[in-house]
Motif scaffolding. Structure first.
Motif, PDB file in Angstrom:
ATOM      1  N   ILE A   1       0.179  32.720  -5.120  1.00  0.00           N
ATOM      2  CA  ILE A   1       0.298  33.939  -4.610  1.00  0.00           C
ATOM      3  C   ILE A   1      -0.250  33.667  -3.207  1.00  0.00           C
ATOM      4  O   ILE A   1      -1.374  33.570  -2.901  1.00  0.00           O
ATOM      5  N   ILE A   2       0.745  34.158  -2.230  1.00  0.00           N
ATOM      6  CA  ILE A   2       0.246  34.379  -0.837  1.00  0.00           C
ATOM      7  C   ILE A   2       1.065  35.710  -0.126  1.00  0.00           C
ATOM      8  O   ILE A   2       1.958  35.799  -0.080  1.00  0.00           O
ATOM      9  N   MET A   3      -0.004  36.378   0.199  1.00  0.00           N
ATOM     10  CA  MET A   3       0.339  37.551   0.832  1.00  0.00           C
ATOM     11  C   MET A   3      -0.654  37.519   2.292  1.00  0.00           C
ATOM     12  O   MET A   3      -2.005  37.682   2.130  1.00  0.00           O
TER      13      MET A   3
ATOM     14  N   LYS B   1      -1.296  29.128  11.269  1.00  0.00           N
ATOM     15  CA  LYS B   1      -2.355  29.362  12.038  1.00  0.00           C
ATOM     16  C   LYS B   1      -3.383  30.490  11.880  1.00  0.00           C
ATOM     17  O   LYS B   1      -2.628  31.718  11.727  1.00  0.00           O
ATOM     18  N   SER B   2      -4.574  30.471  11.939  1.00  0.00           N
ATOM     19  CA  SER B   2      -5.572  31.772  11.539  1.00  0.00           C
ATOM     20  C   SER B   2      -5.200  32.640  12.519  1.00  0.00           C
ATOM     21  O   SER B   2      -5.267  33.482  12.542  1.00  0.00           O
ATOM     22  N   ALA B   3      -4.924  32.441  14.056  1.00  0.00           N
ATOM     23  CA  ALA B   3      -4.580  33.305  15.092  1.00  0.00           C
ATOM     24  C   ALA B   3      -3.605  34.287  14.623  1.00  0.00           C
ATOM     25  O   ALA B   3      -3.227  35.177  15.071  1.00  0.00           O
ATOM     26  N   ASP B   4      -2.452  33.939  13.628  1.00  0.00           N
ATOM     27  CA  ASP B   4      -1.273  34.449  13.491  1.00  0.00           C
ATOM     28  C   ASP B   4      -1.621  35.189  12.110  1.00  0.00           C
ATOM     29  O   ASP B   4      -0.611  36.302  11.932  1.00  0.00           O
ATOM     30  N   VAL B   5      -3.018  35.461  11.698  1.00  0.00           N
ATOM     31  CA  VAL B   5      -3.239  36.229  10.437  1.00  0.00           C
ATOM     32  C   VAL B   5      -4.198  37.285  10.833  1.00  0.00           C
ATOM     33  O   VAL B   5      -5.313  36.994  11.249  1.00  0.00           O
ATOM     34  N   ALA B   6      -3.712  38.634  10.386  1.00  0.00           N
ATOM     35  CA  ALA B   6      -4.354  39.738  10.631  1.00  0.00           C
ATOM     36  C   ALA B   6      -5.226  40.112   9.299  1.00  0.00           C
ATOM     37  O   ALA B   6      -6.551  40.340   9.557  1.00  0.00           O
ATOM     38  N   ASP B   7      -4.715  39.649   8.211  1.00  0.00           N
ATOM     39  CA  ASP B   7      -5.503  40.047   6.828  1.00  0.00           C
ATOM     40  C   ASP B   7      -4.569  39.141   5.972  1.00  0.00           C
ATOM     41  O   ASP B   7      -3.332  38.461   6.119  1.00  0.00           O
ATOM     42  N   MET B   8      -5.159  38.551   4.734  1.00  0.00           N
ATOM     43  CA  MET B   8      -4.530  37.758   3.807  1.00  0.00           C
ATOM     44  C   MET B   8      -5.062  37.899   2.540  1.00  0.00           C
ATOM     45  O   MET B   8      -6.417  38.219   2.441  1.00  0.00           O
ATOM     46  N   ALA B   9      -4.368  37.544   1.630  1.00  0.00           N
ATOM     47  CA  ALA B   9      -4.921  37.256   0.025  1.00  0.00           C
ATOM     48  C   ALA B   9      -4.103  36.201  -0.420  1.00  0.00           C
ATOM     49  O   ALA B   9      -2.944  36.533  -0.271  1.00  0.00           O
ATOM     50  N   ALA B  10      -4.891  35.039  -0.840  1.00  0.00           N
ATOM     51  CA  ALA B  10      -3.878  34.166  -1.595  1.00  0.00           C
ATOM     52  C   ALA B  10      -4.706  33.313  -2.549  1.00  0.00           C
ATOM     53  O   ALA B  10      -5.921  33.285  -2.628  1.00  0.00           O
ATOM     54  N   CYS B  11      -4.195  32.918  -3.359  1.00  0.00           N
ATOM     55  CA  CYS B  11      -4.625  31.984  -4.454  1.00  0.00           C
ATOM     56  C   CYS B  11      -3.604  31.036  -5.068  1.00  0.00           C
ATOM     57  O   CYS B  11      -2.281  31.469  -5.084  1.00  0.00           O
TER      58      CYS B  11
ATOM     59  N   CYS C   1      12.531  32.441  -6.918  1.00  0.00           N
ATOM     60  CA  CYS C   1      11.497  32.934  -5.955  1.00  0.00           C
ATOM     61  C   CYS C   1      11.781  33.063  -4.440  1.00  0.00           C
ATOM     62  O   CYS C   1      12.850  32.347  -4.067  1.00  0.00           O
ATOM     63  N   LYS C   2      11.379  34.158  -3.741  1.00  0.00           N
ATOM     64  CA  LYS C   2      11.809  34.340  -2.367  1.00  0.00           C
ATOM     65  C   LYS C   2      10.698  34.831  -1.471  1.00  0.00           C
ATOM     66  O   LYS C   2       9.618  35.391  -1.871  1.00  0.00           O
ATOM     67  N   VAL C   3      10.658  34.535  -0.138  1.00  0.00           N
ATOM     68  CA  VAL C   3       9.753  35.162   0.724  1.00  0.00           C
ATOM     69  C   VAL C   3       9.940  36.442   1.308  1.00  0.00           C
ATOM     70  O   VAL C   3      11.250  36.780   1.527  1.00  0.00           O
ATOM     71  N   ASP C   4       9.279  37.263   0.824  1.00  0.00           N
ATOM     72  CA  ASP C   4       9.400  38.834   1.126  1.00  0.00           C
ATOM     73  C   ASP C   4       8.720  39.155   2.485  1.00  0.00           C
ATOM     74  O   ASP C   4       7.560  38.820   2.874  1.00  0.00           O
ATOM     75  N   VAL C   5       9.419  39.951   3.400  1.00  0.00           N
ATOM     76  CA  VAL C   5       9.090  40.379   4.705  1.00  0.00           C
ATOM     77  C   VAL C   5       9.259  41.873   4.876  1.00  0.00           C
ATOM     78  O   VAL C   5      10.422  42.357   4.535  1.00  0.00           O
ATOM     79  N   ARG C   6       8.146  42.722   5.200  1.00  0.00           N
ATOM     80  CA  ARG C   6       8.158  43.757   5.319  1.00  0.00           C
ATOM     81  C   ARG C   6       7.475  44.181   6.744  1.00  0.00           C
ATOM     82  O   ARG C   6       6.045  43.931   6.595  1.00  0.00           O
ATOM     83  N   GLY C   7       8.184  44.168   7.617  1.00  0.00           N
ATOM     84  CA  GLY C   7       7.221  44.430   9.147  1.00  0.00           C
ATOM     85  C   GLY C   7       6.402  43.169   9.176  1.00  0.00           C
ATOM     86  O   GLY C   7       6.845  41.975   9.329  1.00  0.00           O
ATOM     87  N   GLU C   8       5.229  43.483   9.348  1.00  0.00           N
ATOM     88  CA  GLU C   8       4.321  42.390   9.510  1.00  0.00           C
ATOM     89  C   GLU C   8       3.609  41.755   8.367  1.00  0.00           C
ATOM     90  O   GLU C   8       2.707  40.988   8.213  1.00  0.00           O
ATOM     91  N   TYR C   9       4.071  42.177   7.214  1.00  0.00           N
ATOM     92  CA  TYR C   9       3.681  41.793   5.871  1.00  0.00           C
ATOM     93  C   TYR C   9       4.577  40.598   5.318  1.00  0.00           C
ATOM     94  O   TYR C   9       5.948  41.047   5.136  1.00  0.00           O
ATOM     95  N   ILE C  10       4.116  39.573   5.110  1.00  0.00           N
ATOM     96  CA  ILE C  10       4.921  38.393   4.352  1.00  0.00           C
ATOM     97  C   ILE C  10       4.271  38.156   3.113  1.00  0.00           C
ATOM     98  O   ILE C  10       3.138  37.744   2.934  1.00  0.00           O
ATOM     99  N   ALA C  11       5.215  38.018   2.044  1.00  0.00           N
ATOM    100  CA  ALA C  11       4.491  37.473   0.653  1.00  0.00           C
ATOM    101  C   ALA C  11       5.416  36.407   0.199  1.00  0.00           C
ATOM    102  O   ALA C  11       6.734  36.213   0.347  1.00  0.00           O
ATOM    103  N   LEU C  12       4.658  35.656  -0.889  1.00  0.00           N
ATOM    104  CA  LEU C  12       5.403  34.542  -1.511  1.00  0.00           C
ATOM    105  C   LEU C  12       4.829  34.542  -2.760  1.00  0.00           C
ATOM    106  O   LEU C  12       3.504  34.377  -2.994  1.00  0.00           O
TER     107      LEU C  12
END
Lengths: 330, 144
Positions: B73-75, B52-62, B116-127
């Motif tokens: 790529i989803i960060m 949900k958009s409300a859960d997102v403070a910033d993002m970059a994905a393609c 492949c794995k989901v990476d979590v660093r505090g509030e940053y999540i990436a796949l």
């Protein structure tokens, strides 16, 4: 043989699983100018469980003397007809509604429809349609009404077979609003009336036609159980590039499926959209400029996915193969 | 304490990257030689990932659509820690989808997906879903 159903806007009723038809014998011919002839008699045709006419091609005249006897003015307590032609009192008569002839089976080229045609559409498919969803998303930045804002239900490697399976953690189903669900449930939630489906690429390898037809029939039945008032637009599987032909899945096999799909649509009252012809070259292969994953680009490339140019061609085909439909009542 | 500091240092230790997510993505695309990407926006994340958009403070994905195993790529920087948990779940679901889908195609793709794995660093999540995921992860980690 194509199932042909002719309608006149405002003259067709659906009554308890039957089609309502106007007896043309009582309707004056086209050249008649008599506005006061009696309304035509009514013939009721049975419909099958899918709401399609059974062995019948109902034809409703667009003759301005015909009228739907069920149409009443809500302000008229007597329920009398409001058509001035019926009682002979009519002064000016509006132009008759245009005749709409719905021909199932292969859809021939039509006038280009506008975006609103797709406003009640949903597009279901696999990774090929996933690319179409990205294309539509980008087009909607400039034109929010592109493809009517129709929804997409797509998932990589989705198939008719997968669609029949229950939703589990390991199942392959598209997500709607972030929730993986059965397509019949998603369609019901969306409230779509036009169901565009392009599946089969992940089903028909090795000429697995019979099982695919069975699974497709099962899915259509399930959709109709939850959304009875819908039209199906079954899209042909699109070709592979020339250098991507495999023994188990090549363009001969794809064309074999498409032929069966077209026949199925004719026999069951669904629209068949031959997108294959729109994106293929003169040899029946996917045009190179429409392919985003030519085999020459790498080992993992399949020669089946579309570029945006391919999607543009595909969408234009949809816009120009949009059969007119009668207005639904009530 | 020294051990903790050493551990954090070895891992980078930061929970904020030293560059924007979009610039990190551009660097990954460039250095991994990925072309023809389709960039996603915040509003797209709901349809494609259930975020949900409300859960997102910033993002970059393609994403790319160039083979059996498209690059993805989803960060995301979550709007808060609860949102981070929800986003992590969504990306795990997505990774699971990729696993299921690749399983149907060929063993090589499935083997890649399994790494492949989901990476979590505090509030940053990436796949990073890609045959180049190791390099992508390395480039991403370098910013923390």
């Amino acid at each position: 043989m194509k199932s042909t159903v002719s309608f006149t806007l405002g003259f067709l009723m659906l009554l308890s699983g039957c089609t309502l038809d106007i007896d043309m014998n009582t309707v004056p011919n086209e050249t008649s100018t008599n506005k006061s002839e009696a309304p035509p008699s009514i013939v009721i045709h049975p419909m099958d469980e899918n709401g399609k006419p059974i062995e019948h091609k109902p034809t409703v005249s667009d003759d301005e003397n015909t009228q739907d006897p069920e149409v009443t003015d809500p302000d008229n307590n007597g329920g009398e007809t409001t058509d001035p032609n019926i009682d002979g009192q009519g002064a000016e008569t509006p132009d008759p509604p245009p005749e709409i002839t719905v021909t199932y089976g292969r859809v021939e080229e039509t006038e280009r429809c506008d975006d609103s045609y797709f406003s009640d559409a949903v597009f279901i498919g696999d990774s090929i349609s996933l690319m179409l969803s990205y294309y539509a998303r980008d087009q909607r930045k400039e034109n929010p009404a592109f493809l009517g804002g129709g929804q997409f239900l797509t998932s990589g490697s989705f198939s008719y077979r997968n669609a029949t399976l229950p939703v589990t953690e390991s199942s392959i189903h598209p997500s709607y609003q972030g929730e993986k669900m059965l397509i019949e449930d998603a369609i019901a939630l969306i409230g779509a009336k036009k169901i565009y489906i392009m599946l089969g690429m992940n089903d028909i390898a090795g000429k697995n036609y019979s099982a695919t037809l069975e699974n497709m029939t099962e899915i259509i039945s399930r959709i109709l159980e939850k959304s009875s008032d819908v039209e199906f637009y079954l899209e042909s599987v699109t070709p592979r590039m020339e250098d991507a032909q495999k023994e188990r899945l090549n363009n001969d096999i794809i064309r074999g499926w498409n032929t069966r799909l077209e026949k199925y649509c004719e026999e069951n009252g669904y629209f068949f959209l031959n997108v294959y012809e729109a994106v293929s070259d003169s040899n029946g292969n996917l045009k190179a400029e429409y392919c985003s994953d030519p085999v020459s680009a790498g080992d993992s490339c399949m020669g089946i996915h579309m570029t945006y140019a391919g999607c543009e061609k595909w969408v234009e085909y949809l816009y120009t193969h949009a059969p007119a439909l009668p207005e639904k009542k009530g | 304490m020294a051990l903790i500091m050493l551990t954090l240092s070895a891992c980078g230790g930061k929970t904020e990257p030293d560059a924007s997510l979009s610039s990190i993505m551009n660097e990954i695309l460039q250095k991994c030689g990925i072309n023809g990407e389709i960039e996603l926006e915040t509003a797209d994340l709901l349809d494609y990932y259930g975020i949900k958009s409300a859960d997102v403070a910033d993002m970059a994905a393609c994403v790319t659509m160039n083979g059996i195993f498209p690059d993805e790529i989803i960060m995301v920087k979550a709007s808060n820690s609860d949102a981070a948990g929800r986003i992590k779940k969504c990306l795990e679901n997505r990774l699971n989808e990729v696993l299921n889908q690749s399983k149907n195609y060929d063993a090589d793709s499935y083997a890649v997906a399994q790494k492949c794995k989901v990476d979590v660093r505090g509030e940053y999540i990436a796949l990073f879903v890609s045959s180049k995921h190791e390099n992508m992860t390395k480039l991403y980690n370098a910013h923390f």
